[in-house]
Design a protein around this motif. Structure first.
Motif, PDB file in Angstrom:
ATOM      1  N   ARG A  80      -4.393  -2.528 -12.309  1.00  0.00           N
ATOM      2  CA  ARG A  80      -4.530  -3.923 -11.629  1.00  0.00           C
ATOM      3  C   ARG A  80      -3.662  -5.104 -11.893  1.00  0.00           C
ATOM      4  O   ARG A  80      -3.413  -6.047 -11.144  1.00  0.00           O
ATOM      5  CB  ARG A  80      -6.205  -4.353 -11.742  1.00  0.00           C
ATOM      6  N   SER A  81      -2.891  -4.951 -13.301  1.00  0.00           N
ATOM      7  CA  SER A  81      -1.776  -5.967 -13.712  1.00  0.00           C
ATOM      8  C   SER A  81      -0.878  -5.786 -12.533  1.00  0.00           C
ATOM      9  O   SER A  81      -0.091  -6.816 -12.430  1.00  0.00           O
ATOM     10  CB  SER A  81      -1.653  -5.826 -15.096  1.00  0.00           C
ATOM     11  N   GLU A  82      -0.644  -4.649 -12.281  1.00  0.00           N
ATOM     12  CA  GLU A  82       0.486  -4.473 -11.101  1.00  0.00           C
ATOM     13  C   GLU A  82       0.258  -5.255  -9.762  1.00  0.00           C
ATOM     14  O   GLU A  82       1.041  -5.498  -9.239  1.00  0.00           O
ATOM     15  CB  GLU A  82       0.937  -3.059 -11.139  1.00  0.00           C
ATOM     16  N   LEU A  83      -0.930  -5.177  -9.735  1.00  0.00           N
ATOM     17  CA  LEU A  83      -1.293  -5.700  -8.363  1.00  0.00           C
ATOM     18  C   LEU A  83      -1.417  -7.338  -8.610  1.00  0.00           C
ATOM     19  O   LEU A  83      -0.796  -7.996  -7.612  1.00  0.00           O
ATOM     20  CB  LEU A  83      -2.912  -5.379  -8.150  1.00  0.00           C
ATOM     21  N   HIS A  84      -1.818  -7.710  -9.721  1.00  0.00           N
ATOM     22  CA  HIS A  84      -1.658  -8.969  -9.861  1.00  0.00           C
ATOM     23  C   HIS A  84      -0.091  -9.538  -9.770  1.00  0.00           C
ATOM     24  O   HIS A  84       0.225 -10.515  -9.273  1.00  0.00           O
ATOM     25  CB  HIS A  84      -2.205  -9.719 -11.085  1.00  0.00           C
ATOM     26  N   PHE A  85       0.573  -8.836 -10.359  1.00  0.00           N
ATOM     27  CA  PHE A  85       2.307  -9.009 -10.453  1.00  0.00           C
ATOM     28  C   PHE A  85       2.793  -9.141  -8.932  1.00  0.00           C
ATOM     29  O   PHE A  85       3.495 -10.090  -8.651  1.00  0.00           O
ATOM     30  CB  PHE A  85       2.957  -8.030 -11.017  1.00  0.00           C
ATOM     31  N   ARG A  86       2.448  -8.048  -8.249  1.00  0.00           N
ATOM     32  CA  ARG A  86       2.902  -8.199  -6.677  1.00  0.00           C
ATOM     33  C   ARG A  86       2.388  -9.147  -6.063  1.00  0.00           C
ATOM     34  O   ARG A  86       3.287  -9.775  -5.073  1.00  0.00           O
ATOM     35  CB  ARG A  86       2.003  -6.618  -6.238  1.00  0.00           C
ATOM     36  N   ARG A  87       1.050  -9.669  -6.106  1.00  0.00           N
ATOM     37  CA  ARG A  87       0.759 -10.913  -5.621  1.00  0.00           C
ATOM     38  C   ARG A  87       1.100 -12.365  -6.020  1.00  0.00           C
ATOM     39  O   ARG A  87       1.182 -13.345  -5.119  1.00  0.00           O
ATOM     40  CB  ARG A  87      -0.751 -11.025  -5.722  1.00  0.00           C
ATOM     41  N   GLY A  88       2.029 -12.229  -7.137  1.00  0.00           N
ATOM     42  CA  GLY A  88       2.573 -13.156  -7.598  1.00  0.00           C
ATOM     43  C   GLY A  88       1.504 -14.023  -8.500  1.00  0.00           C
ATOM     44  O   GLY A  88       1.806 -15.410  -8.802  1.00  0.00           O
ATOM     45  N   GLN A  89       0.522 -13.463  -8.907  1.00  0.00           N
ATOM     46  CA  GLN A  89      -0.526 -14.206  -9.776  1.00  0.00           C
ATOM     47  C   GLN A  89      -0.354 -14.102 -11.302  1.00  0.00           C
ATOM     48  O   GLN A  89      -1.061 -14.422 -12.046  1.00  0.00           O
ATOM     49  CB  GLN A  89      -1.896 -13.610  -9.353  1.00  0.00           C
ATOM     50  N   GLN A 119      -0.192   2.688   0.362  1.00  0.00           N
ATOM     51  CA  GLN A 119      -1.700   2.934   0.821  1.00  0.00           C
ATOM     52  C   GLN A 119      -2.326   3.002  -0.541  1.00  0.00           C
ATOM     53  O   GLN A 119      -3.523   2.482  -0.833  1.00  0.00           O
ATOM     54  CB  GLN A 119      -1.819   4.384   1.343  1.00  0.00           C
ATOM     55  N   ALA A 120      -1.572   3.469  -1.679  1.00  0.00           N
ATOM     56  CA  ALA A 120      -2.128   3.304  -3.131  1.00  0.00           C
ATOM     57  C   ALA A 120      -2.683   2.164  -3.517  1.00  0.00           C
ATOM     58  O   ALA A 120      -3.594   2.002  -4.184  1.00  0.00           O
ATOM     59  CB  ALA A 120      -1.109   4.111  -4.232  1.00  0.00           C
ATOM     60  N   HIS A 121      -1.861   0.871  -3.302  1.00  0.00           N
ATOM     61  CA  HIS A 121      -2.225  -0.538  -3.506  1.00  0.00           C
ATOM     62  C   HIS A 121      -3.423  -0.864  -2.799  1.00  0.00           C
ATOM     63  O   HIS A 121      -4.240  -1.618  -3.247  1.00  0.00           O
ATOM     64  CB  HIS A 121      -0.943  -1.326  -3.550  1.00  0.00           C
ATOM     65  N   ARG A 122      -3.575  -0.519  -1.550  1.00  0.00           N
ATOM     66  CA  ARG A 122      -4.400  -0.683  -0.602  1.00  0.00           C
ATOM     67  C   ARG A 122      -5.824  -0.367  -1.259  1.00  0.00           C
ATOM     68  O   ARG A 122      -6.924  -0.999  -1.338  1.00  0.00           O
ATOM     69  CB  ARG A 122      -4.385  -0.331   0.701  1.00  0.00           C
ATOM     70  N   ASP A 123      -5.751   1.021  -1.595  1.00  0.00           N
ATOM     71  CA  ASP A 123      -6.959   1.436  -2.041  1.00  0.00           C
ATOM     72  C   ASP A 123      -7.327   0.673  -3.540  1.00  0.00           C
ATOM     73  O   ASP A 123      -8.472   0.480  -3.758  1.00  0.00           O
ATOM     74  CB  ASP A 123      -6.756   2.909  -2.418  1.00  0.00           C
ATOM     75  N   MET A 124      -6.323   0.714  -4.129  1.00  0.00           N
ATOM     76  CA  MET A 124      -6.614  -0.170  -5.424  1.00  0.00           C
ATOM     77  C   MET A 124      -7.184  -1.648  -5.282  1.00  0.00           C
ATOM     78  O   MET A 124      -8.319  -1.997  -5.920  1.00  0.00           O
ATOM     79  CB  MET A 124      -5.422  -0.134  -6.470  1.00  0.00           C
ATOM     80  N   GLU A 125      -6.576  -2.088  -4.423  1.00  0.00           N
ATOM     81  CA  GLU A 125      -7.313  -3.543  -3.983  1.00  0.00           C
ATOM     82  C   GLU A 125      -8.442  -3.437  -3.447  1.00  0.00           C
ATOM     83  O   GLU A 125      -9.514  -4.365  -3.692  1.00  0.00           O
ATOM     84  CB  GLU A 125      -6.161  -4.318  -2.983  1.00  0.00           C
ATOM     85  N   ALA A 126      -9.005  -2.305  -2.513  1.00  0.00           N
ATOM     86  CA  ALA A 126     -10.165  -2.253  -2.250  1.00  0.00           C
ATOM     87  C   ALA A 126     -11.224  -1.720  -3.164  1.00  0.00           C
ATOM     88  O   ALA A 126     -12.626  -1.754  -2.793  1.00  0.00           O
ATOM     89  CB  ALA A 126     -10.089  -1.448  -0.838  1.00  0.00           C
TER      90      ALA A 126
END
Length: 322
Positions: free
Chosen positions: A41-50, A304-311
């Protein structure tokens, strides 16, 4: 090499698979052929710019598992199986979402295992975080009780596995009743359905309060988690699945029950001893422990992997196999 590149922050669609130059290692660095990497999830935060650190464009990814291709300083032999985690990878320098990655030798850990790469790729950051939260965070011991707030996350599932290996009674929370089977499959003793207030439910199971708790949901429920813990027990703040990281107005006398300790954990490669990694992999190979994998993807499935992680639909650790 093929790599995932993020040019600017945004939604999952900013993750672009493209050809990139294969990096070269200098003295003190290791070039690794990535065989698999986990999703975090930290990669999700980085991708979002958070994220609080990092720059673009960047190949993201805070972990990877693979084999050594080159180590000019001689720290590792070509062909050795290794993992790498943290240390700025995927933020300050290019990370594991690629066929090759170069990292400082100090954040590489060797191991030997015949387990498949999808399992090996799921382990590094998940094990480091779970092990550190259990040992450094709550100082868990055999016979004690452990509350995992956010039990269906990959770290929560790994915590359950490690807690049972340590001989602890494990209580895990989930918002979804249908996740009960998943939690029980990794050895959870008691599953509590989380509506935001679970302290009273936990104290029905353990009247004096649990010995330790790992908070993986966020500060929005941490006050309640603190009230589920006995005097002299510890809450370790490790994750923020809810996206709520900070307390706007923190009044310790109101937040902290008498005698309950609050700490936090976020570790690096140096916090995962090679012996702990090897013992865990050996336990998995022997059938004494399990790796909670939710889904396995190819690099072309990264959006899709990030979409699934986000969901929140992974149901375990997401892994990309190369």
């Amino acid at each position: 090499m093929r790599a995932v590149v993020v040019d600017k922050p945004g939604g999952p669609e900013v993750l672009r698979v493209r050809d990139a130059p294969r990096p070269a290692a200098n003295t003190g660095q290791v070039l690794i052929r990535v065989r698999a990497f986990g999703l975090n999830r930290s990669e999700l935060h980085f991708r979002r710019g958070q994220a609080y650190s990092g720059s673009f464009p960047r190949i993201p990814g805070i972990e990877a598992a693979g084999v050594v291709v080159d180590a000019p300083g001689g720290e590792f032999a070509v062909g050795e199986q290794v993992i790498t985690i943290m240390g700025g990878m995927g933020r300050e320098f290019d990370g594991g979402y690629a066929e090759y990655v170069v990292v400082p030798a100090g954040q590489v850990i060797r191991f030997r295992s015949s387990l498949p790469w999808d399992i090996l790729g799921a382990v590094p950051e998940m094990l480091q975080t779970a092990n550190g939260s259990l040992t450094t965070g709550v100082d868990g011991h055999p016979g004690q009780s452990l509350l995992i707030r956010g039990g269906t996350s990959s770290v929560g599932l790994a915590l359950a596995v490690l807690g049972k290996l340590r001989g602890m009674t494990v209580i895990s929370t989930t918002r979804r009743p249908e996740a009960r089977v998943l939690l029980e499959s990794v050895g959870v003793d008691h599953v509590e359905i989380d509506d935001g207030r679970i302290a009273a439910q936990v104290r029905e199971l353990v009247p004096g309060g649990v010995d330790g708790a790992v908070e993986l949901v966020g500060v929005n429920v941490m006050k309640d988690t603190l009230r589920a813990v006995r005097r002299g027990g510890t809450v370790c703040f490790t994750g923020m699945l809810s996206g709520q990281w900070t307390v706007p107005e923190f009044y310790p006398m109101e937040w902290l029950p008498n005698g309950v300790r609050l700490t936090a954990y976020s570790g690096e490669a140096a916090d995962l001893p090679a012996s702990t990694l090897q013992q865990f992999l050996d336990a998995v190979a022997a059938g004494d422990a399990s790796v909670p994998i939710g889904a396995v993807y190819t690099i072309d499935d990264i959006v899709q992997a990030h979409r699934d992680m986000e969901a929140g639909t992974l149901g375990g650790k997401g892994v990309v196999l190369l």
